[in-house]
Design a protein around this motif. Sequence first.
Motif, PDB file in Angstrom:
ATOM      1  N   TYR A  89       0.901  -1.201  -0.013  1.00  8.79           N
ATOM      2  CA  TYR A  89      -0.150   0.010  -0.246  1.00  8.79           C
ATOM      3  C   TYR A  89       0.901   1.245  -0.034  1.00  8.79           C
ATOM      4  O   TYR A  89       2.180   1.198   0.442  1.00  8.79           O
ATOM      5  CB  TYR A  89      -0.960  -0.021   1.343  1.00  8.79           C
ATOM      6  N   LYS A  90       0.250   2.416  -0.530  1.00  9.78           N
ATOM      7  CA  LYS A  90       0.953   3.597  -0.259  1.00  9.78           C
ATOM      8  C   LYS A  90       1.026   3.959   0.959  1.00  9.78           C
ATOM      9  O   LYS A  90      -0.096   4.261   1.474  1.00  9.78           O
ATOM     10  CB  LYS A  90       0.500   4.619  -1.336  1.00  9.78           C
ATOM     11  N   GLN A  91       1.928   4.568   1.843  1.00  7.89           N
ATOM     12  CA  GLN A  91       1.963   4.736   3.269  1.00  7.89           C
ATOM     13  C   GLN A  91       1.977   6.380   2.920  1.00  7.89           C
ATOM     14  O   GLN A  91       2.994   7.039   3.287  1.00  7.89           O
ATOM     15  CB  GLN A  91       2.766   4.319   3.865  1.00  7.89           C
ATOM     16  N   TRP A  92       0.883   7.083   2.814  1.00  6.41           N
ATOM     17  CA  TRP A  92       0.871   8.525   2.571  1.00  6.41           C
ATOM     18  C   TRP A  92       1.103   9.004   4.138  1.00  6.41           C
ATOM     19  O   TRP A  92       1.941  10.286   4.173  1.00  6.41           O
ATOM     20  CB  TRP A  92      -0.424   9.229   2.154  1.00  6.41           C
ATOM     21  N   GLU A  93       0.711   8.468   5.013  1.00  9.01           N
ATOM     22  CA  GLU A  93       0.664   9.151   6.499  1.00  9.01           C
ATOM     23  C   GLU A  93       2.281   8.837   6.865  1.00  9.01           C
ATOM     24  O   GLU A  93       2.653   9.714   7.436  1.00  9.01           O
ATOM     25  CB  GLU A  93      -0.057   8.264   7.432  1.00  9.01           C
ATOM     26  N   ALA A  94       2.907   7.915   6.638  1.00 11.92           N
ATOM     27  CA  ALA A  94       4.222   7.597   6.789  1.00 11.92           C
ATOM     28  C   ALA A  94       4.895   8.835   5.989  1.00 11.92           C
ATOM     29  O   ALA A  94       6.139   9.382   6.826  1.00 11.92           O
ATOM     30  CB  ALA A  94       4.827   6.364   6.554  1.00 11.92           C
ATOM     31  N   ALA A  95       4.931   9.299   4.772  1.00  7.88           N
ATOM     32  CA  ALA A  95       5.606  10.196   4.225  1.00  7.88           C
ATOM     33  C   ALA A  95       5.354  11.371   4.881  1.00  7.88           C
ATOM     34  O   ALA A  95       6.120  12.380   4.909  1.00  7.88           O
ATOM     35  CB  ALA A  95       5.096  10.311   2.764  1.00  7.88           C
ATOM     36  N   PHE A  96       3.940  11.673   5.516  1.00  8.71           N
ATOM     37  CA  PHE A  96       3.712  13.079   5.954  1.00  8.71           C
ATOM     38  C   PHE A  96       4.261  12.998   7.402  1.00  8.71           C
ATOM     39  O   PHE A  96       4.963  14.120   7.671  1.00  8.71           O
ATOM     40  CB  PHE A  96       2.126  12.964   6.426  1.00  8.71           C
ATOM     41  N   ASP A  97       4.457  11.776   8.280  1.00 11.96           N
ATOM     42  CA  ASP A  97       5.038  11.909   9.328  1.00 11.96           C
ATOM     43  C   ASP A  97       6.776  12.055   9.138  1.00 11.96           C
ATOM     44  O   ASP A  97       7.221  12.780   9.922  1.00 11.96           O
ATOM     45  CB  ASP A  97       5.022  10.344   9.965  1.00 11.96           C
ATOM     46  N   ALA A  98       7.218  11.701   8.063  1.00 13.77           N
ATOM     47  CA  ALA A  98       8.726  11.769   7.692  1.00 13.77           C
ATOM     48  C   ALA A  98       8.788  13.392   7.801  1.00 13.77           C
ATOM     49  O   ALA A  98       9.911  13.911   7.906  1.00 13.77           O
ATOM     50  CB  ALA A  98       9.103  11.140   6.529  1.00 13.77           C
ATOM     51  N   GLY A  99       8.003  14.038   6.564  1.00 16.79           N
ATOM     52  CA  GLY A  99       8.049  15.304   6.531  1.00 16.79           C
ATOM     53  C   GLY A  99       7.998  16.458   7.789  1.00 16.79           C
ATOM     54  O   GLY A  99       8.765  17.127   8.056  1.00 16.79           O
ATOM     55  N   LEU A 100       6.918  15.958   8.601  1.00 10.48           N
ATOM     56  CA  LEU A 100       6.886  16.473  10.011  1.00 10.48           C
ATOM     57  C   LEU A 100       8.085  16.494  10.719  1.00 10.48           C
ATOM     58  O   LEU A 100       8.553  17.413  11.495  1.00 10.48           O
ATOM     59  CB  LEU A 100       5.633  15.859  10.840  1.00 10.48           C
ATOM     60  N   ALA A 101       8.750  15.246  10.824  1.00 10.64           N
ATOM     61  CA  ALA A 101       9.718  15.133  11.751  1.00 10.64           C
ATOM     62  C   ALA A 101      10.980  15.713  11.088  1.00 10.64           C
ATOM     63  O   ALA A 101      11.744  16.569  12.069  1.00 10.64           O
ATOM     64  CB  ALA A 101      10.268  13.629  11.803  1.00 10.64           C
ATOM     65  N   ILE A 102      10.933  15.827  10.108  1.00  9.40           N
ATOM     66  CA  ILE A 102      12.145  16.761   9.402  1.00  9.40           C
ATOM     67  C   ILE A 102      12.098  17.895   9.715  1.00  9.40           C
ATOM     68  O   ILE A 102      13.055  18.736  10.229  1.00  9.40           O
ATOM     69  CB  ILE A 102      12.338  16.566   7.872  1.00  9.40           C
ATOM     70  N   GLY A 103      10.787  18.427   9.247  1.00 12.32           N
ATOM     71  CA  GLY A 103      10.147  19.893   9.819  1.00 12.32           C
ATOM     72  C   GLY A 103      10.677  20.531  11.191  1.00 12.32           C
ATOM     73  O   GLY A 103      10.867  21.455  11.513  1.00 12.32           O
ATOM     74  N   MET A 104      10.598  19.278  12.097  1.00  9.61           N
ATOM     75  CA  MET A 104      10.842  19.641  13.534  1.00  9.61           C
ATOM     76  C   MET A 104      12.115  19.474  14.081  1.00  9.61           C
ATOM     77  O   MET A 104      12.524  19.507  15.159  1.00  9.61           O
ATOM     78  CB  MET A 104       9.828  18.732  14.255  1.00  9.61           C
TER      79      MET A 104
END
Length: 147
Positions: A89-104
């Motif tokens: 499956y495409k894990q859009w939430e995981a990609a979003f979490d990765a971006g949030l973590a990087i941003g933080m």
Amino acid sequence: MAYTIYLSGETHTDWRDQIIQGIENNDLDIEVLGPITDLNISENIGAEILGPEENNFWRDHKSAKINALRNNHYLGQADLVVVRFGEKYKQWEAAFDAGLAIGMGIPIVVMHDPELTHALKEIDAAALAVTQDSLQVIEILKYISQQ
């Protein structure tokens, strides 16, 4: 040194259990946080708390926001985020979490099969490590936990 890690990503395999077992087996001082992985609970929490919706968009919208309250809080507490991308499956939430973590400013370790390297090249480029399985993540956790 104590760490808090957040495990983000696909929910169809036991990779989280493998990492948690590796932490326990190696007596690492690591607290593990993560999202609600029971999809029946996480996808229906909005309707359960705020009332049912006829339109799936609004049902998903409610649940996504309630899940974000929890997940964003836990992400902010993490010293490290491990993000697993699965094949099925495409894990859009995981990609979003990765971006949030990087941003933080929270470092990420990415885990995925080599076949996904091209699709995830931007996320891989931002990661401090790109792994293929839970054993590699456990070895990284053992290494960074050494005093």
